[in-house]
Design a protein around this motif. Structure first.
Motif: not given
Length: 100
Positions: A11-13, A48-59
């Motif tokens: 993904s771009k994100a 279960e968490n792959i769509n949670d940006p607080r987990i996936t994209l959080n520095h």
């Protein structure tokens, strides 16, 4: 890469998150200061968490690691001993590097 995570990692994100994180640590492994190789999620991704940006994209949930440190962290659950310990030739549990 796990099949359920492929869309996320392409993904771009994710690519933008990765590109913004690595320069913050100067491209060095955050455990040993060697050149880094893998941007790792501290809390592992799951279906279960792959769509949670607080987990996936959080520095705050990321760390840049060299391959050795990444493999030590990721595969430690499969190790029969704790980090820094090993079995000697006689099967005794000893500190790694300890002389017999």
């Amino acid at each position: 890469m796990k099949p359920w995570a492929k869309k996320f990692y392409n993904s771009k994100a994710w690519k933008e998150c990765r590109a913004s994180y690595i320069p913050k640590v100067f491209g060095l492994c955050e455990h040993c200061s060697r050149p880094g190789y893998i941007l790792d999620h501290i809390k592992e991704l799951t279906p279960e968490n792959i769509n949670d940006p607080r987990i996936t994209l959080n520095h705050n949930n990321l760390q840049f690691l060299c391959l050795e440190c990444h493999n030590t962290k990721t595969f430690a659950i499969y190790s029969p001993t704790m980090q820094g310990l090993m079995f000697d030739e006689e099967g005794n549990l000893v500190q790694r590097g300890e002389r017999l």
